[in-house]
Design a protein around this motif. Structure first.
Motif, PDB file in Angstrom:
ATOM      1  N   VAL A 132      50.009  38.451  32.160  1.00 23.04           N
ATOM      2  CA  VAL A 132      49.224  37.548  31.506  1.00 23.04           C
ATOM      3  C   VAL A 132      48.338  38.920  30.370  1.00 23.04           C
ATOM      4  O   VAL A 132      48.481  39.271  30.315  1.00 23.04           O
ATOM      5  N   ASP A 133      48.556  37.727  29.179  1.00 24.09           N
ATOM      6  CA  ASP A 133      47.339  37.957  28.348  1.00 24.09           C
ATOM      7  C   ASP A 133      46.283  38.573  28.309  1.00 24.09           C
ATOM      8  O   ASP A 133      45.495  39.228  28.018  1.00 24.09           O
ATOM      9  N   ASN A 134      45.348  37.431  29.911  1.00 21.65           N
ATOM     10  CA  ASN A 134      44.136  37.717  30.079  1.00 21.65           C
ATOM     11  C   ASN A 134      44.133  37.186  31.329  1.00 21.65           C
ATOM     12  O   ASN A 134      44.779  36.973  32.367  1.00 21.65           O
ATOM     13  N   ARG A 135      44.423  38.865  32.420  1.00 26.39           N
ATOM     14  CA  ARG A 135      44.052  38.967  33.800  1.00 26.39           C
ATOM     15  C   ARG A 135      42.021  38.317  34.265  1.00 26.39           C
ATOM     16  O   ARG A 135      41.447  38.487  33.572  1.00 26.39           O
ATOM     17  N   VAL A 136      42.156  37.684  35.637  1.00 23.68           N
ATOM     18  CA  VAL A 136      40.886  37.809  35.613  1.00 23.68           C
ATOM     19  C   VAL A 136      40.440  38.867  36.965  1.00 23.68           C
ATOM     20  O   VAL A 136      41.052  39.340  37.791  1.00 23.68           O
ATOM     21  N   VAL A 137      39.967  39.548  36.119  1.00 24.10           N
ATOM     22  CA  VAL A 137      39.235  40.764  36.695  1.00 24.10           C
ATOM     23  C   VAL A 137      37.668  40.150  38.092  1.00 24.10           C
ATOM     24  O   VAL A 137      36.873  39.676  37.189  1.00 24.10           O
ATOM     25  N   LEU A 138      37.829  41.291  38.648  1.00 24.29           N
ATOM     26  CA  LEU A 138      37.142  39.928  39.488  1.00 24.29           C
ATOM     27  C   LEU A 138      36.831  41.756  40.208  1.00 24.29           C
ATOM     28  O   LEU A 138      37.110  42.560  40.345  1.00 24.29           O
ATOM     29  N   PRO A 139      35.350  41.318  41.304  1.00 25.54           N
ATOM     30  CA  PRO A 139      34.495  42.365  42.326  1.00 25.54           C
ATOM     31  C   PRO A 139      35.690  42.828  43.493  1.00 25.54           C
ATOM     32  O   PRO A 139      35.325  41.372  43.805  1.00 25.54           O
ATOM     33  N   MET A 140      35.510  43.895  43.789  1.00 24.69           N
ATOM     34  CA  MET A 140      36.201  43.919  45.961  1.00 24.69           C
ATOM     35  C   MET A 140      35.281  44.236  46.571  1.00 24.69           C
ATOM     36  O   MET A 140      34.138  44.418  45.810  1.00 24.69           O
ATOM     37  N   GLU A 141      35.853  44.277  48.117  1.00 21.65           N
ATOM     38  CA  GLU A 141      35.022  44.344  48.667  1.00 21.65           C
ATOM     39  C   GLU A 141      33.525  43.151  48.453  1.00 21.65           C
ATOM     40  O   GLU A 141      32.533  43.417  48.879  1.00 21.65           O
ATOM     41  N   MET A 142      33.415  41.737  47.519  1.00 18.77           N
ATOM     42  CA  MET A 142      32.956  40.954  47.294  1.00 18.77           C
ATOM     43  C   MET A 142      33.146  39.227  48.422  1.00 18.77           C
ATOM     44  O   MET A 142      34.508  39.023  47.674  1.00 18.77           O
ATOM     45  N   THR A 143      32.621  38.502  48.102  1.00 20.18           N
ATOM     46  CA  THR A 143      32.687  36.893  48.549  1.00 20.18           C
ATOM     47  C   THR A 143      32.687  36.538  47.507  1.00 20.18           C
ATOM     48  O   THR A 143      31.542  36.331  46.560  1.00 20.18           O
ATOM     49  N   LEU A 177      32.283  47.591  41.457  1.00 20.03           N
ATOM     50  CA  LEU A 177      31.376  45.742  40.701  1.00 20.03           C
ATOM     51  C   LEU A 177      31.195  46.908  39.422  1.00 20.03           C
ATOM     52  O   LEU A 177      30.646  46.103  38.434  1.00 20.03           O
ATOM     53  N   SER A 178      30.622  48.163  39.747  1.00 24.60           N
ATOM     54  CA  SER A 178      30.539  48.781  38.415  1.00 24.60           C
ATOM     55  C   SER A 178      30.667  48.717  37.344  1.00 24.60           C
ATOM     56  O   SER A 178      30.879  48.521  36.047  1.00 24.60           O
ATOM     57  N   TYR A 179      32.530  48.476  37.501  1.00 23.62           N
ATOM     58  CA  TYR A 179      33.518  48.410  36.132  1.00 23.62           C
ATOM     59  C   TYR A 179      33.226  46.879  36.188  1.00 23.62           C
ATOM     60  O   TYR A 179      33.551  46.470  35.446  1.00 23.62           O
ATOM     61  N   PHE A 180      33.561  45.773  36.882  1.00 27.26           N
ATOM     62  CA  PHE A 180      33.035  44.056  36.255  1.00 27.26           C
ATOM     63  C   PHE A 180      31.608  43.921  35.958  1.00 27.26           C
ATOM     64  O   PHE A 180      32.380  43.307  34.757  1.00 27.26           O
ATOM     65  N   GLU A 181      30.548  44.728  35.934  1.00 23.30           N
ATOM     66  CA  GLU A 181      29.579  44.498  35.303  1.00 23.30           C
ATOM     67  C   GLU A 181      29.978  45.520  33.991  1.00 23.30           C
ATOM     68  O   GLU A 181      29.311  44.584  33.032  1.00 23.30           O
ATOM     69  N   THR A 182      30.745  46.638  33.682  1.00 26.64           N
ATOM     70  CA  THR A 182      30.749  46.572  32.524  1.00 26.64           C
ATOM     71  C   THR A 182      31.464  45.564  31.681  1.00 26.64           C
ATOM     72  O   THR A 182      30.772  45.414  30.322  1.00 26.64           O
TER      73      THR A 182
END
Length: 227
Positions: free
Chosen positions: A138-149, A216-221
């Protein structure tokens, strides 16, 4: 994701999918034992001439073949109910994402952020780069943090769709006028692919889902750049 000639389920990435894999193996073993027993009895009846005149009138045999199936059904039902309740639990989600199905693409909105939303279309075959997967990128992936609900709110703008990611054990219908919810938690980073699993029109096969699970750090960026 699945690979050519795969016979089993995809590798589990979430605790729920691990439970589903264990339940699958548990049930398959019961089915295998029952099938083996029935096949043995049939082959025995066809190959031996020995008979027992009182078998047809034996109350003990009737009692056994009435109680035994009930016990087997209980052994299957109890783990199944446990997993069903686990899948319905919502334990203080750290992030909420709203997913809307359209003909024929998905749109996502991160409700915890003021202006973070986008549409996700399949990349046409002629525009794929080397190493990318046909009908899945896909052109836009859904980026989500791991190890989090993470809570997913799923609905549709037009017709019935189904939001499915097999390796996470997720399958939730997207129904117009109804908001369904499910939770996910990935235990390791990576790309996880899915597709619409409800026949929704001529381009039903062209609605892929790609989740990119990151620390999580990558997701926040990423979220700071998107907003």
């Amino acid at each position: 994701m699945a690979y050519p000639f795969q016979l089993g389920l995809q590798d589990a990435t979430s605790p729920i999918m691990e439970e589903l894999l264990h339940f699958h193996d548990h049930t398959l073993m019961i089915v295998f034992l029952i099938s083996s027993l029935v096949l043995y009895i049939i082959s025995l009846m066809l190959t031996t001439k020995l008979t027992h005149t009182s078998t047809m009138d034996a109350q003990e045999v009737e009692t056994v073949w009435t109680i035994l199936p009930a016990i087997i059904l209980i052994l299957i039902a109890l783990p199944s109910l446990r997993i069903l309740y686990m899948m319905d639990e919502i334990n203080n989600p750290s992030l909420t994402v709203k997913t809307m199905g359209h003909q024929w693409y998905w749109s996502y909105e991160y409700t915890d952020y003021e202006d973070l939303n986008f549409d996700s279309y399949m990349i046409p075959t002629q525009e794929l780069k080397p190493g990318e997967l046909r009908l899945l990128e896909v052109d836009n992936r859904v980026v989500l943090p791991m190890e989090m609900t993470i809570r997913m709110l799923i609905s549709s703008e037009d017709v019935l769709h189904s939001w499915v990611v097999p390796s996470l054990g997720l399958k939730t219908d997207a129904i117009p006028g109804r908001l369904n919810q499910t939770t996910l938690m990935a235990m390791r980073p990576g790309l996880y692919y899915g597709q619409c699993s409800e026949i929704c029109g001529s381009n039903h096969s062209f609605m892929p889902i790609v989740l990119e699970m990151v620390p999580l750090s990558y997701f926040e960026t990423w979220s700071a750049l998107m907003v």
